[in-house]
Structure formats: structure tokens, C-alpha cells
Design a protein around this motif. Sequence first.
Motif, PDB file in Angstrom:
ATOM      1  N   ARG A  79      14.942  43.217  -1.745  1.00 39.92           N
ATOM      2  CA  ARG A  79      14.576  43.965  -2.944  1.00 39.92           C
ATOM      3  C   ARG A  79      15.299  45.300  -2.893  1.00 39.92           C
ATOM      4  NH1 ARG A  79       9.990  41.973  -5.721  1.00 39.92           N
ATOM      5  NH2 ARG A  79       9.793  43.992  -6.723  1.00 39.92           N
ATOM      6  N   TRP A  80      15.480  45.908  -4.057  1.00 39.12           N
ATOM      7  CA  TRP A  80      16.284  47.118  -4.118  1.00 39.12           C
ATOM      8  C   TRP A  80      15.607  48.284  -3.418  1.00 39.12           C
ATOM      9  CZ3 TRP A  80      21.188  47.235  -4.958  1.00 39.12           C
ATOM     10  CH2 TRP A  80      21.782  46.241  -5.741  1.00 39.12           C
ATOM     11  N   TYR A  81      16.431  49.205  -2.936  1.00 41.68           N
ATOM     12  CA  TYR A  81      15.994  50.419  -2.251  1.00 41.68           C
ATOM     13  C   TYR A  81      15.113  50.103  -1.047  1.00 41.68           C
ATOM     14  CZ  TYR A  81      17.815  52.590  -6.444  1.00 41.68           C
ATOM     15  OH  TYR A  81      18.638  52.972  -7.464  1.00 41.68           O
ATOM     16  N   ALA A  82      15.533  49.081  -0.305  1.00 42.75           N
ATOM     17  CA  ALA A  82      14.777  48.695   0.884  1.00 42.75           C
ATOM     18  C   ALA A  82      15.032  49.646   2.055  1.00 42.75           C
ATOM     19  CB  ALA A  82      15.144  47.264   1.287  1.00 42.75           C
ATOM     20  N   MET A  83      16.249  50.184   2.141  1.00 43.81           N
ATOM     21  CA  MET A  83      16.561  51.096   3.239  1.00 43.81           C
ATOM     22  C   MET A  83      15.737  52.377   3.102  1.00 43.81           C
ATOM     23  SD  MET A  83      20.685  50.707   3.684  1.00 43.81           S
ATOM     24  CE  MET A  83      20.626  51.915   5.009  1.00 43.81           C
ATOM     25  N   GLY A  84      15.098  52.751   4.173  1.00 47.01           N
ATOM     26  CA  GLY A  84      14.261  53.941   4.151  1.00 47.01           C
ATOM     27  C   GLY A  84      12.841  53.675   3.705  1.00 47.01           C
ATOM     28  N   ALA A  85      12.559  52.488   3.200  1.00 44.40           N
ATOM     29  CA  ALA A  85      11.188  52.158   2.797  1.00 44.40           C
ATOM     30  C   ALA A  85      10.324  51.954   4.040  1.00 44.40           C
ATOM     31  CB  ALA A  85      11.171  50.912   1.923  1.00 44.40           C
ATOM     32  N   THR A  90      12.562  44.564   7.283  1.00 46.77           N
ATOM     33  CA  THR A  90      13.490  44.813   6.181  1.00 46.77           C
ATOM     34  C   THR A  90      14.758  44.008   6.391  1.00 46.77           C
ATOM     35  OG1 THR A  90      12.661  47.068   5.868  1.00 46.77           O
ATOM     36  CG2 THR A  90      14.823  46.552   4.940  1.00 46.77           C
ATOM     37  N   VAL A  91      15.219  43.365   5.335  1.00 44.13           N
ATOM     38  CA  VAL A  91      16.534  42.724   5.301  1.00 44.13           C
ATOM     39  C   VAL A  91      17.176  43.141   3.984  1.00 44.13           C
ATOM     40  CG1 VAL A  91      17.846  40.580   5.319  1.00 44.13           C
ATOM     41  CG2 VAL A  91      15.739  40.758   6.663  1.00 44.13           C
ATOM     42  N   PRO A 105      31.567  43.009   4.311  1.00 44.44           N
ATOM     43  CA  PRO A 105      30.176  42.593   4.080  1.00 44.44           C
ATOM     44  C   PRO A 105      29.351  42.679   5.350  1.00 44.44           C
ATOM     45  CG  PRO A 105      31.715  41.031   3.097  1.00 44.44           C
ATOM     46  CD  PRO A 105      32.532  41.960   3.940  1.00 44.44           C
ATOM     47  N   ASP A 106      28.134  43.136   5.208  1.00 44.64           N
ATOM     48  CA  ASP A 106      27.199  43.213   6.327  1.00 44.64           C
ATOM     49  C   ASP A 106      25.816  43.476   5.762  1.00 44.64           C
ATOM     50  OD1 ASP A 106      26.292  43.084   8.882  1.00 44.64           O
ATOM     51  OD2 ASP A 106      27.278  44.897   9.613  1.00 44.64           O
ATOM     52  N   GLY A 107      24.846  43.606   6.640  1.00 43.40           N
ATOM     53  CA  GLY A 107      23.477  43.863   6.222  1.00 43.40           C
ATOM     54  C   GLY A 107      22.783  44.781   7.196  1.00 43.40           C
ATOM     55  N   CYS A 108      21.629  45.259   6.787  1.00 42.14           N
ATOM     56  CA  CYS A 108      20.812  46.148   7.618  1.00 42.14           C
ATOM     57  C   CYS A 108      19.428  45.524   7.752  1.00 42.14           C
ATOM     58  CB  CYS A 108      20.723  47.527   6.976  1.00 42.14           C
ATOM     59  SG  CYS A 108      19.694  48.709   7.900  1.00 42.14           S
TER      60      CYS A 108
END
Length: 356
Positions: A79-85, A90-91, A105-108
Motif C-alpha cells: 500500500r502507498w506510503y508504507a515506508m516510515g509507517a 512492511t513490503v 528495481p528493488d524493495g524495502c
Amino acid sequence: MSTRPRPLLVLDVVGLTPRLLDPMPHLKALAASGSQAPLSTVLPAATCTAQSTCLIAGDKLWDAARRAHPGCTVANICRWYAMGAGTDITVTPRPICYADGRKEPDGCTRPAALHDELTARLGTFPLLSFWRPGADIVSSRWIAEATRHVMRTLRPDLTLCCLPHLDYDLQRVGPDDPRSHRAAAELDAVSGPLLADARPEGRTVVALSEYGVTRDDGKKANGLDHPRSGELVAVTGRLVHVLLLARRRPRPRLRPARRDPPQTRLRPRRAVHGSRRSLCAAQGGQGGGPQEARRALPARRRPPRPLTRTRQPRPPPPPERRRRSARPALHPPRAVSGRAAATEVKSLLLRLAGLS
């Protein structure tokens, strides 16, 4: 609260409308076995505003869940704005940007070890299939499989998953094109195993959409359909008085160019813009002066005056022309009835999880 929350899976099927349930047998069966209701979206009906409205009302969904049950765990899958939530798991996509302009391309993930687990099992997150013109079912398939892995290994109490594939062709070719119906069937095939995994775990499943895409043009329905009308439409209330202040720039004054010390022998050339500075070319050395100034932009001598306009929006279109609301398919039976508002989604999810 001593008992554990009831496990919950929330599928954000972007672009889902009642008409598109026909080529989606898994989601259609979910709606038949549970309950369903029209979901009123928000204006503007966009990802950021819709997701924020559904999950945040005073405080965030996961904060409210932890307040009701301190041990509640929440997973946010793409879902959007997942980083820092503040979610426990979290993916989210996160490309690697290099200094030379390349993007890989990569992910956090959170926890960090989840990144290598998903990469080893599913490969690198397919960023170019997630957005840009090449977006296709590959990204939604990766997201669905990542969600299955998270539910199976980490077992969060509340799992939020966003499946964007349906939205791509709806915006590219429209809701009536056969390619949009084919995209609905593809997404249903991807979500089928995810729904099957939720049953033995006793998870309540909520499938909802942020907005629906229909043939009706929102600009046309509001009388704004014009060849030169932009993509951004601002809507005000009735009889709103709009005051526009026209500010004129004062006439620029000519100033002599700066004189550099003779030993530097610099001869920079630049244009200085501004309401209180001249528009001139600066010469180093012994040169410079008003005679070298470029022609200044003329200024109007009239003082600024307010421009007023009053616009009364047209009345709402008839029901058959309104933007079709998304329809959430809910389980268990009688979870909802009537029309649900986007602002009620958060409280509904907390209630289905036994946290309110």
C-alpha cells in the motif's frame, strides 16, 4: 483485551466495480457467501486520498488496533506510503537510484531479513511491471505471493494488501473494453490462492476498492468538458465567492553592474531577475555601467485591483450518470448493509477484527 484479535485480510482491489465481478469467480463467490455493499469514495477519487480516508480517521488503523490490543501485529503489503509507517511488517517497492541516473528495481521490507526471503522465493520486485506503461499482472502476482508468504510465516493479525492490476487497463482502454475484463479474470486467478490460504487460518476477508472507473466523464458531468480543460478539477461548494488578486510587478530599476577588482579579470555574463533588481549583463574588469543593461521588461503603471468571480456548480447529475462506487465484498455474512462511506472503513475493520 485478553483474547487475540480475529485475523483479518484486507484486499485493496483497485478499480473494482460491481460490473467487473462477473469475470472474477473467486471474488464473486466471496461476495455471495458474505455480504456486500456499495462504497462511497472521496473527491478526488485518487489512491492517496482514498487510502488515507479509509485507514486514517483521527489516528491510523494500526495505532488504533494496538491501543485496543497492545500485542496486535499489522502487515502492510505494497500500500502507498508504507515506508516510515508504524506497521510491524512492511513490503513496499523501493528502487535503487544511482548517481549516474540509473534505476534498479528493488524493495524495502520490515523486518530486513524478509527482503532476502522474498527475493529468493519470488525474485526481485518487478518494478517496471508495477508502474509505467509496461505495468501488467506480473507485479500483482508478486504482491499476492508475498502476502501469502507473510501470512504463512509471520502470521500478522491484520494484513493489508494492495493489488493494482485491474486499474491499469481500466485507465488505458476503459471499463467496456474486453482487455479490462480479461485483466479482471487475470487478477481473480492471482487472488484465488490468497483467498484459499485465508480460510484455514480463520481469517475474515474484506475486498474493497478505492474508486471505480466508468464511462461517465467526471468533467463532463460537472460541465467542465472542454478541449482545453486540464486533468485537475477544483470543486467548490455552492455560491462560493472566489477572490482573485492580480499583483503587478513594479517597474524594474536599472543599476550599474558590479565592478570586479582589476586583478581578477573575471568577465561573467548573467541575467538578474526580480522585482527590485535590474535586468542587466554584468561585465568584469573596468567595464560595466547602465549603458550595458539589457532592455528591461515594461511594467504596467496601474495599481493592482481585485478580480472577483462567483461560480455556482451545476446540480449533481442523475443517479445513472454518477460515478459508480466501488463495492466491497465482505465476509462474514451481514457484516455490512446499505451504503458504506469511505470514512467508515476503519471502524468497520476494527469491528471485524474484534477490536472495537
